[in-house]
Design a protein around this motif. Structure first.
Motif, PDB file in Angstrom:
ATOM      1  N   ALA A 234      62.302 104.381 134.938  1.00 59.96           N
ATOM      2  CA  ALA A 234      60.866 104.520 135.150  1.00 59.96           C
ATOM      3  C   ALA A 234      60.094 103.356 134.534  1.00 59.96           C
ATOM      4  O   ALA A 234      59.177 102.795 135.142  1.00 59.96           O
ATOM      5  N   ILE A 235      60.504 102.955 133.337  1.00 60.21           N
ATOM      6  CA  ILE A 235      59.834 101.851 132.664  1.00 60.21           C
ATOM      7  C   ILE A 235      60.063 100.539 133.412  1.00 60.21           C
ATOM      8  O   ILE A 235      59.157  99.715 133.575  1.00 60.21           O
ATOM      9  N   LEU A 236      61.292 100.344 133.888  1.00 56.80           N
ATOM     10  CA  LEU A 236      61.610  99.127 134.644  1.00 56.80           C
ATOM     11  C   LEU A 236      60.787  99.014 135.926  1.00 56.80           C
ATOM     12  O   LEU A 236      60.302  97.936 136.275  1.00 56.80           O
ATOM     13  N   LEU A 237      60.643 100.112 136.635  1.00 61.08           N
ATOM     14  CA  LEU A 237      59.864 100.096 137.869  1.00 61.08           C
ATOM     15  C   LEU A 237      58.407  99.745 137.589  1.00 61.08           C
ATOM     16  O   LEU A 237      57.766  99.034 138.377  1.00 61.08           O
ATOM     17  N   ALA A 238      57.879 100.231 136.468  1.00 66.47           N
ATOM     18  CA  ALA A 238      56.507  99.906 136.095  1.00 66.47           C
ATOM     19  C   ALA A 238      56.372  98.412 135.801  1.00 66.47           C
ATOM     20  O   ALA A 238      55.400  97.763 136.209  1.00 66.47           O
ATOM     21  N   VAL A 239      57.355  97.844 135.101  1.00 69.82           N
ATOM     22  CA  VAL A 239      57.342  96.411 134.805  1.00 69.82           C
ATOM     23  C   VAL A 239      57.410  95.591 136.092  1.00 69.82           C
ATOM     24  O   VAL A 239      56.672  94.614 136.278  1.00 69.82           O
ATOM     25  N   LEU A 240      58.306  95.986 137.004  1.00 70.15           N
ATOM     26  CA  LEU A 240      58.471  95.277 138.265  1.00 70.15           C
ATOM     27  C   LEU A 240      57.179  95.266 139.067  1.00 70.15           C
ATOM     28  O   LEU A 240      56.754  94.221 139.588  1.00 70.15           O
ATOM     29  N   ALA A 241      56.536  96.416 139.189  1.00 66.79           N
ATOM     30  CA  ALA A 241      55.287  96.509 139.938  1.00 66.79           C
ATOM     31  C   ALA A 241      54.208  95.619 139.322  1.00 66.79           C
ATOM     32  O   ALA A 241      53.478  94.913 140.031  1.00 66.79           O
ATOM     33  N   PHE A 242      54.135  95.609 137.998  1.00 67.02           N
ATOM     34  CA  PHE A 242      53.118  94.819 137.304  1.00 67.02           C
ATOM     35  C   PHE A 242      53.298  93.332 137.584  1.00 67.02           C
ATOM     36  O   PHE A 242      52.341  92.613 137.912  1.00 67.02           O
ATOM     37  N   VAL A 243      54.532  92.845 137.467  1.00 68.89           N
ATOM     38  CA  VAL A 243      54.792  91.417 137.649  1.00 68.89           C
ATOM     39  C   VAL A 243      54.597  90.993 139.105  1.00 68.89           C
ATOM     40  O   VAL A 243      54.029  89.935 139.394  1.00 68.89           O
ATOM     41  N   LEU A 244      55.043  91.828 140.052  1.00 71.76           N
ATOM     42  CA  LEU A 244      54.912  91.488 141.467  1.00 71.76           C
ATOM     43  C   LEU A 244      53.449  91.461 141.913  1.00 71.76           C
ATOM     44  O   LEU A 244      53.065  90.650 142.755  1.00 71.76           O
ATOM     45  N   LEU A 245      52.633  92.350 141.365  1.00 69.88           N
ATOM     46  CA  LEU A 245      51.229  92.425 141.757  1.00 69.88           C
ATOM     47  C   LEU A 245      50.380  91.326 141.128  1.00 69.88           C
ATOM     48  O   LEU A 245      49.226  91.141 141.509  1.00 69.88           O
ATOM     49  N   ARG A 246      50.957  90.592 140.171  1.00 75.31           N
ATOM     50  CA  ARG A 246      50.220  89.498 139.531  1.00 75.31           C
ATOM     51  C   ARG A 246      51.075  88.232 139.574  1.00 75.31           C
ATOM     52  O   ARG A 246      51.765  87.900 138.609  1.00 75.31           O
ATOM     53  N   PRO A 247      51.062  87.523 140.712  1.00 78.70           N
ATOM     54  CA  PRO A 247      51.947  86.361 140.912  1.00 78.70           C
ATOM     55  C   PRO A 247      51.778  85.253 139.874  1.00 78.70           C
ATOM     56  O   PRO A 247      52.723  84.521 139.589  1.00 78.70           O
ATOM     57  N   THR A 248      50.576  85.098 139.334  1.00 80.61           N
ATOM     58  CA  THR A 248      50.345  84.019 138.371  1.00 80.61           C
ATOM     59  C   THR A 248      50.493  84.484 136.930  1.00 80.61           C
ATOM     60  O   THR A 248      50.233  83.716 136.002  1.00 80.61           O
ATOM     61  N   PHE A 249      50.936  85.718 136.732  1.00 82.66           N
ATOM     62  CA  PHE A 249      51.041  86.262 135.380  1.00 82.66           C
ATOM     63  C   PHE A 249      51.995  85.414 134.539  1.00 82.66           C
ATOM     64  O   PHE A 249      53.138  85.203 134.894  1.00 82.66           O
ATOM     65  N   GLY A 250      51.500  84.941 133.407  1.00 82.52           N
ATOM     66  CA  GLY A 250      52.333  84.199 132.473  1.00 82.52           C
ATOM     67  C   GLY A 250      52.614  82.761 132.857  1.00 82.52           C
ATOM     68  O   GLY A 250      53.296  82.045 132.117  1.00 82.52           O
TER      69      GLY A 250
ATOM     70  N   LYS B 221      71.105  98.946 139.583  1.00 82.92           N
ATOM     71  CA  LYS B 221      72.291  99.413 138.869  1.00 82.92           C
ATOM     72  C   LYS B 221      72.085 100.811 138.300  1.00 82.92           C
ATOM     73  O   LYS B 221      72.932 101.708 138.470  1.00 82.92           O
ATOM     74  N   LEU B 222      70.967 101.022 137.638  1.00 81.13           N
ATOM     75  CA  LEU B 222      70.709 102.329 137.040  1.00 81.13           C
ATOM     76  C   LEU B 222      70.491 103.395 138.108  1.00 81.13           C
ATOM     77  O   LEU B 222      70.881 104.551 137.937  1.00 81.13           O
ATOM     78  N   GLY B 223      69.853 103.006 139.232  1.00 81.05           N
ATOM     79  CA  GLY B 223      69.678 103.953 140.321  1.00 81.05           C
ATOM     80  C   GLY B 223      71.004 104.392 140.909  1.00 81.05           C
ATOM     81  O   GLY B 223      71.207 105.579 141.205  1.00 81.05           O
ATOM     82  N   TYR B 224      71.922 103.445 141.068  1.00 76.43           N
ATOM     83  CA  TYR B 224      73.250 103.796 141.580  1.00 76.43           C
ATOM     84  C   TYR B 224      74.000 104.721 140.619  1.00 76.43           C
ATOM     85  O   TYR B 224      74.627 105.690 141.015  1.00 76.43           O
ATOM     86  N   ASP B 225      73.892 104.391 139.318  1.00 81.70           N
ATOM     87  CA  ASP B 225      74.558 105.230 138.323  1.00 81.70           C
ATOM     88  C   ASP B 225      73.998 106.643 138.297  1.00 81.70           C
ATOM     89  O   ASP B 225      74.721 107.621 138.068  1.00 81.70           O
ATOM     90  N   GLN B 226      72.687 106.741 138.557  1.00 87.49           N
ATOM     91  CA  GLN B 226      72.035 108.053 138.479  1.00 87.49           C
ATOM     92  C   GLN B 226      72.298 108.906 139.705  1.00 87.49           C
ATOM     93  O   GLN B 226      72.554 110.103 139.603  1.00 87.49           O
ATOM     94  N   TRP B 227      72.255 108.277 140.906  1.00 81.11           N
ATOM     95  CA  TRP B 227      72.309 109.087 142.134  1.00 81.11           C
ATOM     96  C   TRP B 227      73.467 108.738 143.068  1.00 81.11           C
ATOM     97  O   TRP B 227      73.815 109.537 143.931  1.00 81.11           O
ATOM     98  N   GLY B 228      74.040 107.538 142.900  1.00 75.99           N
ATOM     99  CA  GLY B 228      75.073 107.137 143.845  1.00 75.99           C
ATOM    100  C   GLY B 228      76.492 107.338 143.370  1.00 75.99           C
ATOM    101  O   GLY B 228      77.447 107.262 144.153  1.00 75.99           O
ATOM    102  N   GLY B 229      76.663 107.565 142.054  1.00 76.34           N
ATOM    103  CA  GLY B 229      78.004 107.701 141.514  1.00 76.34           C
ATOM    104  C   GLY B 229      78.629 109.037 141.807  1.00 76.34           C
ATOM    105  O   GLY B 229      78.005 109.982 142.196  1.00 76.34           O
TER     106      GLY B 229
END
Length: 261
Positions: A112-128, A253-261
């Protein structure tokens, strides 16, 4: 605590530690590779011991990266140490709570935390990557950074840990207007403080498997030193690209471990 572990498993864990050290030095988040590796390699070890061992390894690579950044990158050591002291207290508190955490909650929470980070970075192309403003950072922003990056992320680092460096980089860039390279260097100093606080608590509870942590730490330190030099040489654009690749890969990777394994 001692545990039986095969030489091949230990070698794989050492290679994972080296990769995690490199990732952590470039953009943070090496624990999101190293902790799952420890969970897989030590499946019958209690979660508190896995977390404690992870801390003992991570502090070596983080310290090596912090020294490399301090030698070559401009930064604000005073601000870093102020945030770091707050983070030390937060990580001590988080590590106390970590003794009761179970494996069942680790993976979904990290995802959940990773998805939040991904969304934040993708929505702000010039971030950092944009040039930071010339005016000094206000006291209000500095205090906010101490509370959020220090106490808040420090507590998270002591409680779980993976992704701490990434979150610190994001917060420092967002609140203190640092570019990603400067934020990465500053985050390493803070991260050393959080690792110290958590490691002290885990050590007092005998929750570190030292015979596993020691060889992994050597590889983690090497990876951290190499990663810091690459980030300094290639700049913020490189750091942002690595951030996106790491986050996407770990979510899959974590999604596969959680639901695909």
């Amino acid at each position: 605590m001692t545990t039986d572990i095969s030489l091949s498993t230990l070698l794989v864990l050492c290679l994972a530690a080296a990769a995690a050290g490199w990732i952590d030095a470039v953009v943070g988040g090496g624990g999101l590779l190293q902790l799952p590796a420890l969970m897989v390699g030590l499946p019958h070890v209690p979660p508190a011991h896995v977390l404690g061992t992870n801390k003992a390894v991570a502090i070596c690579g983080t310290a090596a990266a912090a020294v490399a950044y301090a030698r070559r990158a401009p930064g604000n050591p005073r601000t870093a140490l102020r945030i770091g002291l707050a983070a030390l207290g937060g990580s001590l508190a988080g590590a106390v709570f970590a003794t009761g955490i179970s494996n069942a909650v680790l993976r979904p929470l990290i995802m959940a935390i990773l998805l939040a980070v991904l969304a934040f970075v993708l929505l702000r192309p010039t971030f950092g990557t944009a040039v930071p403003p010339a005016e000094p950072v206000s006291r209000r922003r500095t205090l906010a950074a101490i509370l959020v990056a220090g106490l808040g992320i420090g507590f998270y680092d002591g409680l779980i840990g993976p992704g701490t460096g990434t979150f610190l980089v994001l917060i420092l860039a967002a609140i203190l207007h640092m570019d990603l390279v400067t934020a990465s260097g500053t985050a390493k100093i803070i991260n050393v403080c959080t690792n110290v606080g958590a490691l002290v608590t885990f050590s007092l509870h005998d929750s570190v498997i030292w015979q596993v942590a020691a060889p992994m730490a050597v590889f983690n330190l090497t990876g951290g030193a190499v990663g810091a030099r690459m980030a300094l040489k290639r700049g913020s654009g490189f750091v942002r690209a690595v951030l996106l690749v790491v986050v996407v890969s770990l979510v899959c990777k974590l999604g596969y471990d959680q639901w695909g394994g």
